[in-house]
Design an enzyme around this catalytic site. Structure first.
Site, PDB file in Angstrom:
ATOM      1  N   GLY A  46      52.570  18.175  50.663  1.00 22.89           N
ATOM      2  CA  GLY A  46      52.739  17.701  52.030  1.00 22.89           C
ATOM      3  C   GLY A  46      52.469  16.216  52.091  1.00 22.89           C
ATOM      4  N   GLN A  51      50.075   8.213  55.918  1.00 23.68           N
ATOM      5  CA  GLN A  51      49.788   8.006  54.491  1.00 23.68           C
ATOM      6  C   GLN A  51      50.741   7.002  53.843  1.00 23.68           C
ATOM      7  OE1 GLN A  51      49.612  12.493  53.683  1.00 23.68           O
ATOM      8  NE2 GLN A  51      48.068  11.701  52.268  1.00 23.68           N
ATOM      9  N   CYS A  94      43.762  15.592  48.579  1.00 22.37           N
ATOM     10  CA  CYS A  94      44.532  14.698  49.438  1.00 22.37           C
ATOM     11  C   CYS A  94      44.999  13.497  48.620  1.00 22.37           C
ATOM     12  CB  CYS A  94      43.676  14.226  50.613  1.00 22.37           C
ATOM     13  SG  CYS A  94      44.601  13.178  51.758  1.00 22.37           S
ATOM     14  N   LEU A  95      46.279  13.185  48.733  1.00 24.14           N
ATOM     15  CA  LEU A  95      46.848  12.069  47.969  1.00 24.14           C
ATOM     16  C   LEU A  95      46.214  10.738  48.374  1.00 24.14           C
ATOM     17  CD1 LEU A  95      50.595  13.173  48.041  1.00 24.14           C
ATOM     18  CD2 LEU A  95      49.046  13.245  46.071  1.00 24.14           C
ATOM     19  N   HIS A 136      46.324  20.574  57.454  1.00 23.94           N
ATOM     20  CA  HIS A 136      45.893  19.354  56.747  1.00 23.94           C
ATOM     21  C   HIS A 136      46.725  18.150  57.201  1.00 23.94           C
ATOM     22  CE1 HIS A 136      44.699  17.221  52.821  1.00 23.94           C
ATOM     23  NE2 HIS A 136      45.711  16.496  53.251  1.00 23.94           N
ATOM     24  N   GLU A 137      48.035  18.333  57.312  1.00 26.48           N
ATOM     25  CA  GLU A 137      48.909  17.210  57.713  1.00 26.48           C
ATOM     26  C   GLU A 137      48.704  16.830  59.179  1.00 26.48           C
ATOM     27  OE1 GLU A 137      49.901  15.804  55.298  1.00 26.48           O
ATOM     28  OE2 GLU A 137      49.973  17.403  53.839  1.00 26.48           O
ATOM     29  N   HIS A 140      45.843  14.622  59.580  1.00 29.54           N
ATOM     30  CA  HIS A 140      46.171  13.208  59.303  1.00 29.54           C
ATOM     31  C   HIS A 140      46.705  12.507  60.550  1.00 29.54           C
ATOM     32  CE1 HIS A 140      45.580  12.480  55.038  1.00 29.54           C
ATOM     33  NE2 HIS A 140      46.214  13.583  54.706  1.00 29.54           N
TER      34      HIS A 140
END
Ligand code: GNR
Ligand code: NI
Length: 171
Positions: A46, A51, A94-95, A136-137, A140
């Site tokens: 995702g 991000q 998480c990236l 999670h997204e 963000h």
């Protein structure tokens, strides 16, 4: 190589509340495609617009297996309209916070409403990894990160580590 760079802690963009997308036009579709490319390249399941430095309510997802068929999903202005009663715990990465894993308990199932890449209203029921990734997204988009589910002490230790790293990288 992907056109977009994924930003990391402690970049303040990650802490902003993202604003709704006003029109689903070609520029937005291009951004979504570039985000999917960056996500596949990372690789991740995702990616949220903040991000890649864009503070707008847009997320992309693909939780399909590596060797299986791709299933890219674009969600504009996603809103969770229902959570199921069951909960599930999952170790999330998480990236934007490389090498950090946080065990998070969230609702196992949900219903999400969003606009698709053609600007059409959609509703989707999700469970398992897709449900976890959607939550999670959307976190963000609200400036929330996985480390916010830790104690303040643990969170501060991680933030300090990334701040120090950013200092030595730019010095
Ligand atoms: O690639 C990712 N894996 C992942 C694993 C468990 C729960 C959430 C995720 S999302 C993450 C990519 C990312 O940082 N998206 O914002
Ligand atoms: Ni993330």
């Amino acid at each position: 190589m992907s056109k977009l760079d994924i930003i990391t802690l402690p970049d303040p963009i990650l802490r902003q509340m993202c604003v709704p997308v006003e029109r689903v036009d070609d520029a937005l579709r291009r951004l979504a495609d570039d985000m999917l490319e960056a996500m596949y390249e990372a690789p991740g399941i995702g990616l949220a617009a903040p991000q890649v430095g864009v503070s707008r309510r847009l997320i992309v997802l693909d939780v399909s297996e590596k060797d299986g068929e791709k299933n890219p999903i674009v969600m504009v202005n996603p809103e969770i309209v229902h959570f199921g009663d069951e909960r599930r715990s999952y170790e999330e990465g998480c990236l934007s916070i490389p090498d950090v894993k946080v065990e998070i308990e969230r609702p196992a199932g949900l219903t999400v409403r969003f606009l698709d890449r053609d600007g059409r209203a959609q509703q989707l029921m999700a469970e398992g990894l897709l449900s976890t990734a959607i939550q999670h997204e959307i976190d963000h988009l609200d400036g929330r990160l996985i480390i916010d589910y830790l104690s303040r002490l643990k969170r501060d230790i991680i933030v300090r580590r990334f701040k120090k790293q950013a200092r030595t990288e730019t010095a």
